[in-house]
Design a protein around this motif. Structure first.
Motif, short mmCIF file in Angstrom:
data_model
loop_
_atom_site.label_atom_id
_atom_site.label_comp_id
_atom_site.label_asym_id
_atom_site.label_seq_id
_atom_site.Cartn_x
_atom_site.Cartn_y
_atom_site.Cartn_z
N ASP A 18 0.87 -0.93 0.40
CA ASP A 18 -0.06 0.10 -0.06
C ASP A 18 1.12 1.25 -0.14
O ASP A 18 1.41 1.31 0.83
CB ASP A 18 -1.12 -0.06 1.26
CG ASP A 18 -2.00 0.79 1.26
OD1 ASP A 18 -1.16 2.27 0.03
OD2 ASP A 18 -2.63 1.40 2.24
N ILE A 19 0.63 1.65 -1.32
CA ILE A 19 1.98 2.90 -1.76
C ILE A 19 1.16 4.20 -1.61
O ILE A 19 1.47 5.09 -1.80
CB ILE A 19 3.09 3.15 -2.72
CG1 ILE A 19 2.37 2.67 -3.46
CG2 ILE A 19 3.83 1.83 -2.20
CD1 ILE A 19 2.73 2.89 -4.75
N THR A 20 0.25 4.10 -0.75
CA THR A 20 -0.92 5.19 -0.78
C THR A 20 -0.23 6.65 -0.10
O THR A 20 -0.31 7.72 -1.35
CB THR A 20 -2.30 5.68 -0.73
OG1 THR A 20 -3.16 3.98 -0.66
CG2 THR A 20 -3.17 6.29 -0.18
N ALA A 21 1.05 6.75 0.67
CA ALA A 21 1.21 8.03 1.29
C ALA A 21 2.18 7.92 0.27
O ALA A 21 2.16 9.46 0.50
CB ALA A 21 1.39 7.70 2.82
N PRO A 22 3.09 7.71 -0.61
CA PRO A 22 4.08 8.08 -1.35
C PRO A 22 2.92 8.72 -1.79
O PRO A 22 3.71 9.66 -2.87
CB PRO A 22 4.63 6.74 -1.35
CG PRO A 22 4.46 5.83 -0.08
CD PRO A 22 3.67 6.20 0.20
N SER B 265 0.04 15.67 0.13
CA SER B 265 -1.23 15.69 -1.01
C SER B 265 -2.32 14.88 -0.27
O SER B 265 -2.75 13.64 0.40
CB SER B 265 -0.58 16.66 -1.96
OG SER B 265 -1.18 15.70 -2.57
N ASN B 266 -3.65 15.77 -0.22
CA ASN B 266 -4.97 15.08 -0.01
C ASN B 266 -5.03 14.62 -1.87
O ASN B 266 -6.41 13.30 -1.75
CB ASN B 266 -5.95 15.64 0.08
CG ASN B 266 -5.84 16.88 1.69
OD1 ASN B 266 -5.29 15.76 2.60
ND2 ASN B 266 -6.53 17.15 1.76
#
Length: 809
Positions: free
Chosen positions: A46-50, A55-56
């Motif tokens: 899960d690389i959502t944060a990178p 940003s959002n």
């Protein structure tokens, strides 16, 4: 252990918070933080944060700018679009070779994450000594730790409360794999799901209480058998499938052993050998030669690491005796030592024997006393007198000046010593290179010597020129020690006898040489001569000196070519063949027009005014070589030069059908070719109405050796010959010389039969009556021994044909 306890506390706190209804944000080991690190091969990340990059907005494009690339100004080296941030695969086909920073680029380029290749290694660590024992042997009372070096700790840092699929795999000598190991505290320590959260990680935190206890027992038996254990780390987190390089550690056997290189081990005196001791690593033992003899025995070699020779003489052996009283008596301290095994529980110890070592079987023993109990082992080695062989290339008969290659083998020592005995030499033996000087027993400098190679072989080249010995029979000695002839009883040796002769010189050539024919001188120098053989030839207004090379079989050949002999005046010539002898140089030679000696002084002149010629020159040269200060030798020859001649022997009349044999003599050399032509005298110009009958033929024949002059012989079949006078002509094919002779072919007259005898009718020769008036087909002149005009024309015609044929062939 603190980390393990912390994990338990964190888990307990999470349960309590859940029970209290308080919501918390938790992560997992597949959730990558912004600017976090991913590893090539990881799946389901899960690389959502990178991808949000602070940003959002979740971006869908990742780009790689390479090392040193500037995202603000440079175009990316590689761009990955359509990124699924919730289920990301770090594909090797994309990320191999592209490690480092990756940026989101569907917008302002912003650092998202780092990509790295996996790295993991393991070492085995001795907690007590704080030393690396990977690949080594360790005693059973050792406590071990595992030292792990890896970059995968960054996965654990994503969520330190989560189980990390990072394991240590330990397999015993039988192949059994452990998931936990017994520790010194009595508890088992897990090898699985290790919380590796730093680049350097110790499995037992270097604590003896939590280390792997090799002497641990269960139900009264030891858990871990002696032998080699294999160790590696694995990480299957997020399907990485990482396997490190496998390492080993060996639990040393508690058995003490001493071993020689082979069963029934045997060495020859003068040789060295090695024994191997195995036991507990880093442990002291006593090694000694178990014998109380008074003669020398194999000694422990000096200056060996971890071998203290002569230490421990007061140690009491298992037999209840002092150590220094359990060894040979000549020099006791040479036969015992305190030795320390290395970290693998092994030590190789060298022993040395000498020419004085007694040839017998010896017992070598190693032992120690631990807690009142002895541990020991022993082996044997047999020492025997060696053997020596000696031989030489050739037949055993040699000539002064020869180089004689001596060779052989020796199974005793590392060097062979050589000396020679023979006529007028010291009775104890003389040095090969200076035989008149006696060798000195025990003084190796007075001997010639040769080292043995790895196959116990040696060789030595004995140069027999100028060493002050004469012809005779000599004996060469090869000895394993520097002992002279009077002290061979206690050493190994071999002998080789040979005969030395003075060099001889032989030469031969033809006695007669025809102008335009080759002169060949052949012979043997008796030995190889690098300078060659000198050939001197003197005659009327002629003198020359030349060199004939000597072949490897000592033969030589010299040729005076046809162009030279063509111009030689008829008469007697003298040849002197000169050998340079021992010093391999001519002590009498030619310098310009003068014959000179080894000092360069003129002896006589052979060219120009006042020179000596013919026999005078030859005798003067021989006198010079015969001088006592000259070591050259010579032999002499003579030959006669004359114009080329051929003589055909008289041929008796024959009847048609009989074999015609033609013989003769010539001064042409053996091997020259002659053309022999036979032609009827009747042959000549005729009218076309006349029959023009004639008979004859031609053959080539080679000159063969004769007693004084050389000879030739050839046969013709006379079937079909007519009754007539015939001319035989012999012509040199190469040399310009020719001669002719006539003979008659007569009719056969049968003898009347006398009844009743059955005697075979005899055949008589009837000389044909020559007509007084010449027939129309023959000349009117009376025939003579020389052929008529017509015959000469016919012979010339046949001769040309045969000559061309011979030359072509």
């Amino acid at each position: 252990m603190e980390r393990l306890l912390m994990k338990y506390f964190v888990a307990l706190a999470a349960v309590l918070i859940a029970l209290c209804g308080v919501s918390v944000v938790t992560a997992d080991l597949n959730t990558v933080p912004w600017k976090g690190t991913v590893f090539i091969g990881e799946e389901g990340l899960d690389i959502t944060a990178p991808m949000q990059a602070g940003s959002n907005i979740t971006h869908t494009t990742l780009s790689y700018f390479g090392s040193g690339g500037d995202p603000a100004v440079d175009a990316p080296e590689y761009t990955l679009t359509g990124v699924n941030a919730g289920n990301f695969y770090v594909s090797p086909s994309i990320f191999e070779g592209r490690t480092g920073a990756w940026y989101v680029t569907d917008g302002t380029p912003t650092l998202a994450l780092y990509a790295e290749s996996t790295s993991a290694s393991i070492r085995v660590w001795n907690i007590e000594t704080q030393s690396d024992v990977t690949g080594k042997s360790v005693p059973r009372d050792t406590v071990l730790d595992f030292k792990i070096d890896t970059n995968l700790y960054q996965i654990q840092q994503r969520d330190t409360s989560a189980d990390f699929d990072f394991d240590i795999e330990v397999r015993n000598p039988d192949g059994t794999t452990y998931d936990r190991l017994a520790t010194q505290s009595g508890l088992d320590q897990s090898l699985e799901n290790l919380p590796v959260d730093s680049s350097l990680y110790y499995w037992a935190s270097q604590s003896p209480a939590f280390g792997w206890a090799l002497n641990a027992e269960a139900y009264g038996d030891r858990i871990y058998e002696t032998g080699e254990y294999r160790v590696k780390v694995t990480c299957d987190q997020n399907n990485l499938n990482v396997d490190s390089v496998e390492r080993t550690v060996t639990i040393a056997s508690e058995t003490l052993k001493i071993e020689t290189p082979s069963d029934e081990f045997r060495v020859t005196r003068g040789s060295s050998f090695t024994v191997t001791i195995t036991g507990q690593p880093n442990t002291y033992y006593y090694l000694f030669v178990d014998s109380t003899q008074t003669k020398p025995a194999p000694i422990i070699a000096l200056n060996q690491k971890n071998v203290e020779r002569g230490i421990g003489g007061d140690y009491i052996t298992e037999d209840g005796k002092r150590l220094d009283n359990s060894v040979p008596k000549d020099v006791p301290s040479r036969y015992y030592a305190r030795v320390k095994l290395d970290s693998n529980g092994e030590l190789a110890v060298g022993f040395q024997t000498t020419k004085d070592t007694d040839d017998k079987r010896y017992t070598l023993r190693v032992e120690t006393k631990i807690g009142g109990a002895y541990k020991s082992d022993e082996t044997t080695v047999s020492v025997s007198e060696g053997t020596v062989t000696l031989g030489a290339e050739g037949s055993g008969t040699y000539y002064m000046g020869d180089q004689i290659k001596l060779s052989g083998t020796s199974t005793e020592g590392n060097t062979i010593y050589l000396f020679v005995t023979g006529p007028n030499l010291p009775s104890v033996g003389g040095k090969l290179t200076d035989p008149s000087v006696a060798v000195s027993n025990g003084n190796d400098a007075t001997f010639n010597s040769a080292d043995l190679d790895e196959d116990d072989e040696y060789d030595f080249t004995w140069r027999t020129e100028n060493i002050g010995i004469d012809s005779g029979t000599y004996t060469i000695y090869a000895v394993s020690t520097p002992n002279d002839k009077n002290h061979l009883a206690d050493t190994a040796y071999a002998t080789f006898s040979l005969s030395l002769r003075k060099p001889y010189l032989s030469a031969q050539s033809e006695s007669y040489v025809a102008n335009g024919d080759k002169l060949i001188i052949t012979g043997s120098a008796g030995t190889e001569v690098s300078e060659g053989i000198a050939i001197w030839i003197f005659g009327k207004n002629y003198a020359t000196r030349d060199i004939a090379e000597v072949n490897s079989d000592t033969t030589f050949k010299y040729e005076l070519d046809r162009g030279v002999t063509q111009d030689l005046a008829s008469g007697q010539y003298y040849v002197v063949v000169q050998h340079p002898m021992y010093n391999n140089q001519f002590d009498v030679t030619l310098d310009g027009n003068y014959v000179v000696d080894q000092r360069g002084d003129d002896i006589f002149k052979i060219h120009g005014s006042g020179s000596l010629m013919g026999s005078d020159a030859a005798y003067a040269l021989v006198d010079a070589i015969n001088d006592a200060d000259i070591d050259d030798i010579y032999t002499n020859l003579q030959f006669f030069v004359d114009a080329p001649t051929i003589t055909i022997h008289k041929i008796d009349p024959i009847v048609p059908g009989e074999t015609l044999t033609i013989t003769g003599e010539t001064n042409l050399r053996v091997g020259n070719e002659l053309l022999i032509e036979v032609l009827s005298s009747t042959f000549g110009p005729t009218k076309k109405t006349q029959t023009g009958e004639f008979a004859g033929g031609s053959k080539s024949v080679k000159v063969v050796q004769g007693t004084s002059l050389n000879t030739f012989s050839v046969e013709f079949d006379t079937a079909g010959y007519i009754v007539d006078e015939y001319i035989v002509q012999a012509t040199g094919v190469v040399t310009d010389v020719s001669t002719a002779r006539s003979f008659d072919v007569v009719a056969a007259t049968p003898t009347p039969t006398v009844t009743p005898t059955t005697t075979k009718p005899a055949t008589t020769y009837v000389t044909p009556t020559r007509p007084t008036t010449a027939p129309t087909t023959k000349p009117t002149t009376t025939p003579t021994e020389s052929p008529g005009f017509g015959a000469v024309i016919a012979l010339a015609g046949l001769g040309a044909v045969a000559y061309l044929t011979v030359r072509k062939n």
